[in-house]
Design a protein around this motif. Structure first.
Motif, PDB file in Angstrom:
ATOM      1  N   ILE A   1       5.600  -8.291  -4.569  1.00  0.00           N
ATOM      2  CA  ILE A   1       6.612  -7.877  -3.593  1.00  0.00           C
ATOM      3  C   ILE A   1       6.765  -6.360  -3.510  1.00  0.00           C
ATOM      4  O   ILE A   1       6.913  -5.806  -2.412  1.00  0.00           O
ATOM      5  N   TRP A   2       6.716  -5.669  -4.643  1.00  0.00           N
ATOM      6  CA  TRP A   2       6.902  -4.222  -4.602  1.00  0.00           C
ATOM      7  C   TRP A   2       5.874  -3.560  -3.682  1.00  0.00           C
ATOM      8  O   TRP A   2       6.180  -2.625  -2.930  1.00  0.00           O
ATOM      9  N   ASN A   3       4.624  -4.053  -3.692  1.00  0.00           N
ATOM     10  CA  ASN A   3       3.573  -3.447  -2.876  1.00  0.00           C
ATOM     11  C   ASN A   3       3.611  -3.867  -1.412  1.00  0.00           C
ATOM     12  O   ASN A   3       2.699  -3.532  -0.651  1.00  0.00           O
ATOM     13  N   TYR A   4       4.668  -4.551  -1.029  1.00  0.00           N
ATOM     14  CA  TYR A   4       4.902  -4.766   0.401  1.00  0.00           C
ATOM     15  C   TYR A   4       5.161  -3.426   1.098  1.00  0.00           C
ATOM     16  O   TYR A   4       5.196  -3.356   2.324  1.00  0.00           O
TER      17      TYR A   4
ATOM     18  N   HIS B   1      -1.130  -6.148   9.384  1.00  0.00           N
ATOM     19  CA  HIS B   1      -1.655  -5.627   8.114  1.00  0.00           C
ATOM     20  C   HIS B   1      -1.556  -6.690   7.020  1.00  0.00           C
ATOM     21  O   HIS B   1      -2.499  -6.899   6.243  1.00  0.00           O
ATOM     22  N   ALA B   2      -0.429  -7.404   6.968  1.00  0.00           N
ATOM     23  CA  ALA B   2      -0.230  -8.438   5.951  1.00  0.00           C
ATOM     24  C   ALA B   2      -1.196  -9.600   6.127  1.00  0.00           C
ATOM     25  O   ALA B   2      -1.745 -10.120   5.145  1.00  0.00           O
ATOM     26  N   VAL B   3      -1.429 -10.017   7.374  1.00  0.00           N
ATOM     27  CA  VAL B   3      -2.357 -11.123   7.652  1.00  0.00           C
ATOM     28  C   VAL B   3      -3.770 -10.739   7.217  1.00  0.00           C
ATOM     29  O   VAL B   3      -4.475 -11.515   6.552  1.00  0.00           O
ATOM     30  N   ILE B   4      -4.189  -9.524   7.574  1.00  0.00           N
ATOM     31  CA  ILE B   4      -5.525  -9.052   7.191  1.00  0.00           C
ATOM     32  C   ILE B   4      -5.638  -8.966   5.666  1.00  0.00           C
ATOM     33  O   ILE B   4      -6.663  -9.339   5.086  1.00  0.00           O
ATOM     34  N   ALA B   5      -4.572  -8.513   5.019  1.00  0.00           N
ATOM     35  CA  ALA B   5      -4.575  -8.403   3.554  1.00  0.00           C
ATOM     36  C   ALA B   5      -4.758  -9.766   2.897  1.00  0.00           C
ATOM     37  O   ALA B   5      -5.526  -9.906   1.929  1.00  0.00           O
ATOM     38  N   LEU B   6      -4.072 -10.761   3.398  1.00  0.00           N
ATOM     39  CA  LEU B   6      -4.165 -12.109   2.822  1.00  0.00           C
ATOM     40  C   LEU B   6      -5.564 -12.687   2.997  1.00  0.00           C
ATOM     41  O   LEU B   6      -6.094 -13.334   2.085  1.00  0.00           O
TER      42      LEU B   6
ATOM     43  N   GLY C   1      -1.842  -3.895  -0.285  1.00  0.00           N
ATOM     44  CA  GLY C   1      -2.081  -3.354   1.044  1.00  0.00           C
ATOM     45  C   GLY C   1      -3.127  -2.275   1.148  1.00  0.00           C
ATOM     46  O   GLY C   1      -3.803  -2.167   2.171  1.00  0.00           O
ATOM     47  N   PHE C   2      -3.296  -1.435   0.116  1.00  0.00           N
ATOM     48  CA  PHE C   2      -4.350  -0.428   0.166  1.00  0.00           C
ATOM     49  C   PHE C   2      -5.670  -0.985  -0.342  1.00  0.00           C
ATOM     50  O   PHE C   2      -6.716  -0.754   0.251  1.00  0.00           O
TER      51      PHE C   2
ATOM     52  N   LEU D   1      -1.736 -10.711  -6.857  1.00  0.00           N
ATOM     53  CA  LEU D   1      -1.194  -9.728  -7.801  1.00  0.00           C
ATOM     54  C   LEU D   1      -1.554  -8.297  -7.409  1.00  0.00           C
ATOM     55  O   LEU D   1      -2.429  -8.058  -6.563  1.00  0.00           O
ATOM     56  N   ASP D   2      -0.893  -7.356  -8.049  1.00  0.00           N
ATOM     57  CA  ASP D   2      -1.140  -5.927  -7.878  1.00  0.00           C
ATOM     58  C   ASP D   2      -2.569  -5.598  -8.326  1.00  0.00           C
ATOM     59  O   ASP D   2      -3.078  -6.158  -9.300  1.00  0.00           O
ATOM     60  N   SER D   3      -3.201  -4.642  -7.646  1.00  0.00           N
ATOM     61  CA  SER D   3      -4.556  -4.225  -8.027  1.00  0.00           C
ATOM     62  C   SER D   3      -4.589  -3.555  -9.392  1.00  0.00           C
ATOM     63  O   SER D   3      -5.670  -3.306  -9.939  1.00  0.00           O
TER      64      SER D   3
END
Length: 451
Positions: free
Chosen positions: A125-128, A155-160, A184-185, A297-299
């Motif tokens: 969630i933080w990396n939203y 951006h969120a759809v592409i990320a998923l 996201g990055f 998860l976070d990268s």
């Protein structure tokens, strides 16, 4: 709506140390784990992330002063200051889009899960904030909250979807069962690394030749161990920046600790995730016959690979050289310079741990990052002024290397076209969903893209 926004604002303010265990425990309960097992899994993953953050602080504590010395040695005098990801995240969450981003992206994720367009449950969630950043800059340029929200959703759809296709490679290379990376990055680098990997496969010097950490260990023996690589690397950097004997020795030991402890912390995270992964498989087999879900998860979990952190440290002087020689760059790398390992986190699984491929790809991506960070500088500066952001001392313009991604740029270019742009954004995300239909993995996507 205000109640929902306030609730998620409160949750985001709890920080990742509290949020991650809570989210993991909730996911465990959804997959029918007992309350105690779900809580234990959440706490174990939380402990792993606390340990990970403590170890990563070594980078900022010891590499931070090194970067300042290197900037002075290179005599860099550029017009835009890299304020770093904490500033970019705070700025993104302070926009109107950022205020509603957490419940909104959770809703997008749920809709994609229900319609079977993704396998990833994004609990990072933080990396939203990356999605909030995309929405925020679009709103600044277009003046429309709704265009900003559409851009954040795209951006969120592409990320998923990118998280889905790269999940197997992440799991195999890092030994993280049932995990994907929708950060996201990080996902913006995946298409670049995929393309470069295909190019390397066609080059005579690279084809059928991979130099991974295991190969280095075998060839160098004890000196090839991550601990010793960190020690030597720290000593070399200390000598290069003119440290005295004590400072050089401290830096060498700190880098050795970093290389040894990061993988251990990732193993703690794995220990917490295994019951969740097993519970998810059992749950899906009973109800959806073969379907599976990934925990997003976070990268940061990818930094447990020695290849990633080694290349990340080497990229610090590389980034400064690029900042000095690239004609289009106006950004002075600073705030995010000690976090270069995050920029190549996805390169390690895509290049299957190959050191030279990761280093070359990382150099190329740092050039891309500088280009987009420089482009976004006026927009980020304007957004910062609109939200009352306090600028770093002496900075007239600010940006962040972590905000320099091409997906935000493409969506922003479409959004400038207003209604037509909104249609193009929908077509872009729809095309992405169609291309990665039927749960393609990275190998299948690379094959199809290479035809």
């Amino acid at each position: 709506m205000d109640l929902i926004v306030n609730l998620f604002d409160y949750i985001s303010n709890l920080g990742s140390i509290v949020m991650i265990p809570v989210m993991i425990a909730i996911v465990g309960l959804l997959f029918r784990l007992s309350i105690l097992k779900a809580i234990r899994a959440g706490v174990m993953v939380g402990i792993g992330f606390i340990g990970l953050n403590l170890v990563l602080n070594l980078i900022w504590d010891y590499i931070g002063p090194v970067t300042t010395i290197l900037i002075e040695k290179f005599n860099l005098n550029l017009s835009v200051v890299d304020a770093g990801w904490p500033a970019a995240a705070g700025l993104a969450f302070a926009t109107k889009v950022g205020v509603v981003i957490i419940p909104f992206i959770i809703l997008v994720n749920i809709l994609m899960l229900i319609t079977k367009q993704t396998k990833t449950v994004n609990i990072d969630i933080w990396n939203y904030w990356h999605f909030a950043f995309t929405g925020g800059v679009i709103m600044t340029i277009s003046g429309s909250f709704w265009y900003g929200l559409l851009g954040a959703a795209a951006h969120a759809v592409i990320a998923l979807k990118i998280a889905d296709i790269s999940a197997k490679r992440v799991q195999d290379e890092l030994g993280l069962p049932g995990v994907s990376i929708p950060q996201g990055f990080a996902i913006t680098t995946v298409p670049i690394y995929m393309l470069l990997d295909k190019i390397y496969d066609r080059l005579p010097g690279f084809k059928n030749r991979r130099v991974d950490s295991e190969a280095i260990n075998k060839k160098l023996g004890i000196m090839g161990e991550p601990l010793m690589i960190g020690l030597v690397l720290g000593i070399i950097i200390g000598i290069a920046v003119g440290y005295d004997l004590k400072q050089t020795a401290e830096l060498g030991i700190a880098m050795a600790a970093l290389m040894l402890l990061l993988p251990r912390m990732v193993k703690v995270i794995m220990e917490g995730l295994i019951p969740i992964s097993d519970g998810a498989k059992s749950f899906m087999q009973k109800r959806f016959k073969g379907s599976e879900f990934y925990i997003g998860l976070d990268s940061a979990v990818l930094l447990g690979h020695s290849n990633t952190i080694t290349v990340g440290i080497l990229l610090i002087p590389v980034a400064l050289i690029l900042a000095m020689v690239l004609p289009f760059n106006t950004t002075l790398p600073f705030g995010d310079l000690a976090a270069t390992a995050f920029f190549i986190a996805m390169a390690t699984p895509i290049h299957k741990g190959d050191f030279f491929r990761t280093l070359i790809s990382g150099t190329i991506v740092m050039g891309v990052v500088l280009a987009f960070a420089s482009y976004f500088a006026p927009i980020i500066t304007e957004t910062a002024m609109n939200t009352g952001f306090q600028f770093p001392e002496g900075a007239a313009k600010i940006t962040a290397l972590s905000a320099g991604n091409w997906i935000a740029y493409v969506i922003l270019m479409f959004a400038k076209l207003k209604f037509i742009g909104a249609i193009l954004i929908v077509l872009l995300t729809g095309g992405m969903l169609y291309f990665f239909r039927k749960g393609k993995n990275l190998e299948e996507a690379q094959e199809e893209a290479g035809q």
